[in-house]
Scaffold this active site. Structure first.
Site, mmCIF file in Angstrom:
data_model
loop_
_atom_site.group_PDB
_atom_site.id
_atom_site.type_symbol
_atom_site.label_atom_id
_atom_site.label_comp_id
_atom_site.label_asym_id
_atom_site.label_seq_id
_atom_site.Cartn_x
_atom_site.Cartn_y
_atom_site.Cartn_z
ATOM 1 N N ASN A 1 0.842 -1.200 0.000
ATOM 2 C CA ASN A 1 0.000 0.000 0.000
ATOM 3 C C ASN A 1 0.874 1.244 0.000
ATOM 4 O OD1 ASN A 1 0.331 1.023 2.888
ATOM 5 N ND2 ASN A 1 -0.253 -1.109 3.219
ATOM 6 N N ARG A 2 0.239 2.402 -0.079
ATOM 7 C CA ARG A 2 0.950 3.661 -0.298
ATOM 8 C C ARG A 2 1.381 4.376 0.979
ATOM 9 N NH1 ARG A 2 0.593 5.175 -5.556
ATOM 10 N NH2 ARG A 2 -1.113 4.273 -6.772
#
Ligand code: CTP
Ligand code: CA
Length: 236
Positions: free
Chosen positions: A34-35
């Site tokens: 994820n970011r």
């Protein structure tokens, strides 16, 4: 200067902060991730240290420079990659902690199996589907288990508004569902939250009621959250 910081109002306290984003491997070279940059969690660790706490940072795939800076500031760093590793490290450290803050972006699912050789494409046969299984909810387990009596458990909720409700409405529902003592809700997407220099959070209690709002640099938001936490800690 932020009020309280100089006062050392976390002196004698032990805190655990998880930060970063977990990665779930598919094979030796690929993962689902994820970011999350981990910057809000790292700011929480630095802020707690500056206020006098003993701090363990469970660092999920954090940038090496962030890890080095945290260690340089006297934060104990436990690097992890996967959700299962993060869960183990957080629970080990939480046994002696007054406060646990789950700022990490934890993968909800992981591949059902990890193969030990690189997955090959078979020309013409198309991609194989990836089967996923659910990860444990580390925050919910901490709330359930209270690994040290009287321990405060703090979560984060990254939300986007959608057809079913606003950021705050989703946040309130999450706060009630999770049951953490505090849930810091922030809006993500459209340049906000993940990767941004600043943050904007609404702090809710387990009933979903707003107890504080904080906006500014991630350090300022971190100090605002510690300000709320210190008021809830039992006196020593
Ligand atoms: N969290 C956790 N373990 C998981 C998933 C989330 O400990 N398996 C924690 C996060 O660290 C965060 C909080 O739970 O403190 C909320 O995470 P979030 O992803 O916003 O909530 P979910 O309950 O997973 O709901 P959804 O992703 O559907 O919004
Ligand atoms: Ca999630």
């Amino acid at each position: 200067a932020v009020a309280g910081e100089e006062a050392g109002d976390l002196a004698g306290r032990t805190v655990v902060v998880s930060a970063g984003g977990t990665r779930e491997p598919l094979d030796p070279v690929r993962f689902i991730g994820n970011r999350s940059s981990g910057r809000q969690g790292v700011a929480l660790a630095h802020a707690a240290r500056a206020r006098g706490a003993r701090v363990t940072l469970v660092a999920a795939n954090l940038d090496e420079t962030l890890v080095a800076a945290a260690r340089g500031a006297g934060v104990e760093v436990e690097p992890v990659e996967t959700t299962m590793q993060l869960r183990d490290a957080v629970r080990r450290a939480a046994g002696g902690a007054d406060v646990v803050v789950m700022a990490a972006a934890v993968a909800d699912f992981r591949p059902a199996s990890v193969v030990d050789a690189k997955i090959k494409k078979v020309p013409g046969s198309g991609p194989a589907p990836i089967a996923l299984v659910e990860n444990p909810d580390v925050l919910a387990e901490l709330v359930r288990d209270r690994l040290r009596p009287g321990q405060l458990v703090v979560g984060f909720g990254a939300e986007t508004g959608d057809a079913h409700g606003s950021v705050l409405e989703h946040g309130k529902a999450k706060a009630r569902r999770k049951g953490a003592d505090l849930l810091a809700v922030n809006a993500v997407g459209g340049g906000r939250g993940f990767g941004a220099e600043t943050n904007d959070v609404t702090v809710l209690d387990a009933q979903g009621d707003v107890v504080a709002e904080a906006a500014g640099t991630k350090r300022e938001v971190a100090d605002a959250i510690w300000g709320v936490v210190t008021k809830l800690l039992p006196s020593m």
